[in-house]
Design an enzyme around this catalytic site. Structure first.
Site, mmCIF file in Angstrom:
data_model
loop_
_atom_site.group_PDB
_atom_site.id
_atom_site.type_symbol
_atom_site.label_atom_id
_atom_site.label_comp_id
_atom_site.label_asym_id
_atom_site.label_seq_id
_atom_site.Cartn_x
_atom_site.Cartn_y
_atom_site.Cartn_z
ATOM 1 N N PRO A 2 13.987 80.802 48.217
ATOM 2 C CA PRO A 2 13.854 79.767 49.264
ATOM 3 C C PRO A 2 14.605 78.489 48.887
ATOM 4 O O PRO A 2 14.478 77.996 47.775
ATOM 5 C CB PRO A 2 12.347 79.524 49.323
ATOM 6 C CG PRO A 2 11.723 80.735 48.732
ATOM 7 C CD PRO A 2 12.695 81.225 47.702
ATOM 8 N N GLU A 3 15.387 77.979 49.821
ATOM 9 C CA GLU A 3 16.106 76.724 49.635
ATOM 10 C C GLU A 3 15.612 75.733 50.697
ATOM 11 O O GLU A 3 14.616 76.007 51.361
ATOM 12 C CB GLU A 3 17.618 76.968 49.750
ATOM 13 C CG GLU A 3 18.129 78.001 48.751
ATOM 14 C CD GLU A 3 19.629 78.273 48.877
ATOM 15 O OE1 GLU A 3 20.357 77.368 49.326
ATOM 16 O OE2 GLU A 3 20.046 79.388 48.532
#
Ligand SMILES: [Zn+2]
Length: 271
Positions: A2-3
């Site tokens: 996840p960014e």
């Protein structure tokens, strides 16, 4: 992993479900998910508290509590915060936060890198992070000045959370492709025009990622359990051997400081 767009999506999806709710209980199924303080103190500081707000800083989720403390969560490689557990996602639940009205938030994490912390002073966790790239104060000049201070490969500089917050492997590759700049260039070698292109590209790819509700490669899920569609719009990230959508050259993948890095050798001028 996840960014910024994935964590922003989790925050947006989860906020209406948790903000204003009181925490009535906590089930810890794997103690390693609590990084600090002790599991006992973590539980005592959490149970009975109302969640007064939910924010994001870089890739951190910040649950503000009535006590003034903050519950900090980082999804790391494979974490997800789910409000329901579809059959196929029931495995790998490491913790459950119980809320009023029998609401539950399930913290799922197959790879066990994700962590939670309870802190008095949130700056102790997020104080050293670089600027948020989608804030209006993050101008092309700001980007240019921080790149000028570093001669490391551009991609590595873009991933440094203390320089720019929230950008990760996928969106850095997408931004460099959109700006037509090699990931291998020394960060301080960009012309003013290239800095402007990169600045616009970073913001464009992050905004598109948020619009598409993040990118579900393998283990990222929205709180509902749904997938994010951002990967469908990726031009180079995770597209090894696909054709460049601009010129048809096969996308190449190299390792740059241990991270898989995707680019078009022709459009991005890599010999
Ligand atoms: Zn190309």
């Amino acid at each position: 992993m996840p960014e910024l767009p994935e964590v922003e999506t989790v925050k947006n999806d989860l906020a209406p479900f948790v903000v204003g709710q009181r925490i009535t209980g906590l089930t810890i199924l794997w103690e390693g998910i609590v990084r600090s303080p002790s599991v006992r103190e973590f539980r005592e500081g959490l149970v009975g508290q109302q969640i007064t707000g939910l924010a994001r800083r870089a890739k951190y989720l910040l649950f503000q509590l009535g006590s003034g403390d903050t519950l900090v969560a980082h999804l790391k490689m494979s974490g997800a915060l789910l409000v329901a557990t579809p059959d196929d996602l029931g495995k790998y639940i490491r913790a459950v936060i119980h809320l009023e009205g029998d609401r539950k938030v399930y913290f799922r994490d197959p790879r066990k890198f994700a962590r939670m912390m309870l802190v008095h002073d949130v700056a102790s966790v997020v104080g050293k992070l670089g600027p948020e790239p989608l804030e209006s104060s993050f101008t092309a000049d700001v980007l240019g000045r921080l790149l000028d201070r570093h001669k490391a490969p551009l991609k590595a500089v873009l991933l440094d959370q203390e320089l720019i917050a929230g950008l990760g492997n996928m969106y850095a590759d997408e931004a460099l492709f959109a700006a037509r700049i090699s990931p291998l260039r020394p960060a301080n070698s960009l012309s003013g025009l290239e800095v402007k292109r990169l600045h616009r590209a970073i913001r464009d790819v992050l905004r598109l990622g948020i619009t598409n509700k993040g990118a579900s490669e393998v283990t990222y899920f929205r709180p509902s359990g749904e997938m994010g569609k951002a990967f469908e719009d990726f031009k180079v990230a995770h597209r090894h051997d696909a054709a460049c959508p601009r010129c048809g050259t096969p996308i190449r993948r190299i390792k740059l400081r241990g991270r898989g890095t995707y680019f078009c050798p022709r459009c991005q001028g890599v010999a």
